[in-house]
Scaffold this active site. Structure first.
Site, PDB file in Angstrom:
ATOM      1  N   HIS A 269      37.954  48.545  39.161  1.00 54.04           N
ATOM      2  CA  HIS A 269      37.965  47.181  38.598  1.00 54.04           C
ATOM      3  C   HIS A 269      38.373  47.191  37.124  1.00 54.04           C
ATOM      4  O   HIS A 269      38.032  46.278  36.370  1.00 54.04           O
ATOM      5  CB  HIS A 269      36.567  46.518  38.677  1.00 54.04           C
TER       6      HIS A 269
ATOM      7  N   GLU B  11      43.265  39.476  37.050  1.00 56.84           N
ATOM      8  CA  GLU B  11      43.777  40.845  37.109  1.00 56.84           C
ATOM      9  C   GLU B  11      45.304  40.876  37.141  1.00 56.84           C
ATOM     10  O   GLU B  11      45.931  41.760  36.552  1.00 56.84           O
ATOM     11  CB  GLU B  11      43.207  41.567  38.337  1.00 56.84           C
TER      12      GLU B  11
ATOM     13  N   ARG C 236      49.923  47.110  41.018  1.00 60.19           N
ATOM     14  CA  ARG C 236      48.530  47.551  40.947  1.00 60.19           C
ATOM     15  C   ARG C 236      48.425  48.863  41.724  1.00 60.19           C
ATOM     16  O   ARG C 236      48.823  48.934  42.895  1.00 60.19           O
ATOM     17  CB  ARG C 236      47.625  46.506  41.595  1.00 60.19           C
TER      18      ARG C 236
ATOM     19  N   ARG D 224      29.264  47.391  51.126  1.00 59.32           N
ATOM     20  CA  ARG D 224      29.040  48.761  50.634  1.00 59.32           C
ATOM     21  C   ARG D 224      27.626  48.894  50.091  1.00 59.32           C
ATOM     22  O   ARG D 224      27.130  47.985  49.418  1.00 59.32           O
ATOM     23  CB  ARG D 224      30.032  49.102  49.514  1.00 59.32           C
TER      24      ARG D 224
ATOM     25  N   ASN E 251      50.586  43.690  44.607  1.00 59.47           N
ATOM     26  CA  ASN E 251      49.408  44.422  45.067  1.00 59.47           C
ATOM     27  C   ASN E 251      49.659  44.756  46.533  1.00 59.47           C
ATOM     28  O   ASN E 251      49.505  43.890  47.402  1.00 59.47           O
ATOM     29  CB  ASN E 251      48.172  43.534  44.885  1.00 59.47           C
TER      30      ASN E 251
END
Ligand code: ADP
Length: 375
Positions: A155, A361, A66, A218, A7
């Site tokens: 996601h 993940e 990713r 956010r 990642n």
């Protein structure tokens, strides 16, 4: 079989080495304050060889990357070649914060591991088959055609992993086959996804990861006219508004903190804004559960995952309180003690199964990488 999952962020490189026979993590690493991605890849290779896992990166069977944004081109994990890299680069305007670093990580790894098959796994891919009425915004249609403005959702690897685990469990334990699931990934970023028979049919994040649930910093959903108003009243420019909505809003904007543990502590000590922030966070989730129950025509399972969803029995309880009208009734004790890879939280009277599922993940990226290479 050894698969490395990478990642690559703009200033950090996270990696995990998996043994795919046991699905075990052999090594997890994080290189922070990366200014030169090539140096970071060299440092990663040194760590892996110092631990005795490989001599160099060419010993790996495969590498899974990713990649945040796959746009409309990438609906599946994709073998990386020059054409794939060019196509990911063309998507940079859609994800200017993430895709450039993802591409850099891919390019540098290819140099250090020539001949090792590399696969890009996209955060958006699980949502690639949303129906057009779920992904199209109520804007002039040519904006979609010309500028690719639509809901993409994010996601995806997490929602895919936990909903597959949940569906397997519901089939084995209850013989429920055609599952209607709502997956709530609640971490610093947060999103809800409606999943019908293993396919994402709607998701709360939009063209960017800003839309939907309230998040750490956010805003999630707001009336877009607030931006015009602020621009006119305060003279704020685009960068200021971008920073406001992405970095200064959400839980942080409401109560000064973005870490849910701290916010719960502050609320316990009587801080009213922390209490309000928690109420907004949970109420927004309830609204999405209601919306997706409609989209799915009822639900079989509600899944909590991500740092908050997996660990905060308090937030899970707040979300599930007064939801019996939708057939959601939690068992407080089961909720308190839940700590397994998959835990059931519903009371015997609940029509809906409530599950806390630990997401993974990185393993999902490794599995998808392996699957592509085996096919
Ligand atoms: P990211 O989206 O960055 O991957 P995580 O999924 O790790 O984030 O989630 C981070 C969030 O999870 C933080 O808000 C953190 O406070 C929260 N969290 C972790 N453990 C708990 C807990 N026991 N109770 C409440 N919140 C928790």
């Amino acid at each position: 079989m050894k698969i490395l999952v990478l990642n690559s962020g703009s200033s950090s490189l996270k990696f995990q080495l998996f043994d795919m026979d046991s699905h075990r993590v052999l090594y997890s690493g994080l290189i922070e304050q990366v200014s030169d991605h090539q140096q970071a890849i060299i440092a990663m290779a040194e760590q892996l060889s110092a631990q005795g896992h490989i001599d160099d990166l060419t010993d790996l069977d495969a590498i899974g990357h990713r990649v945040v944004h796959g746009g409309e081109c990438f609906k599946q994990p994709t073998l990386i070649n020059t054409r794939t890299i060019e196509a990911i680069e063309q998507l940079i305007p859609l994800a200017p914060l993430h895709n450039p670093a993802n591409v850099l990580g891919i390019k540098m790894t290819r140099q250090s591991a020539p001949g090792v098959p590399q696969v890009a796994v996209f955060d958006t891919a699980f949502h690639a088959d949303l129906p057009d009425y779920a992904y199209t915004y109520g804007l002039p249609y040519e904006l979609y055609k010309k500028h690719h403005i639509r809901r993409y959702g994010f996601h995806g690897t997490s929602h895919q992993y936990v909903t597959r685990k949940a569906a397997e469990f519901l089939d084995n334990a209850y013989g429920i086959k055609n599952t209607r699931l709502i997956s709530l990934h609640l971490g610093n970023g947060a999103s809800a996804t409606a999943v019908l028979n293993g396919r994402s049919i709607d998701t709360s994040m939009g063209m960017t990861p800003l839309e939907g649930l309230l998040m750490g910093s956010r805003s999630g959903d707001i009336d877009p006219a607030i931006l015009f108003y602020l621009a006119r009243e305060t003279g704020a420019d685009i960068n200021t508004l971008d920073d406001l909505l992405n970095k200064q809003s959400g839980l942080k904007g409401l109560c000064g903190q973005n870490d849910m543990r701290t916010i719960i502590e502050q609320a316990d000590q009587g801080d009213e804004l922390s209490t309000l922030a928690i109420h907004i966070f949970c109420y927004r989730i309830k609204k999405y559960i209601g919306a997706y129950t409609g989209a799915l025509n009822g639900i079989d399972g509600l899944i909590f995952t991500g740092g908050i969803g997996e660990n905060s029995s308090f937030i899970r309880e707040q979300v599930c309180t007064n939801m019996d009208g939708l057939g959601i009734i939690m068992d407080s004790h089961k909720n308190q003690v839940a700590n397994d890879a998959l835990s059931e939280l519903q009371s015997p009277h609940s029509k809906v199964k409530i599950l806390a599922v630990k997401t993974n993940e990185e393993l999902e990226i490794a599995l998808q990488t392996q699957q592509l290479l085996d096919s």
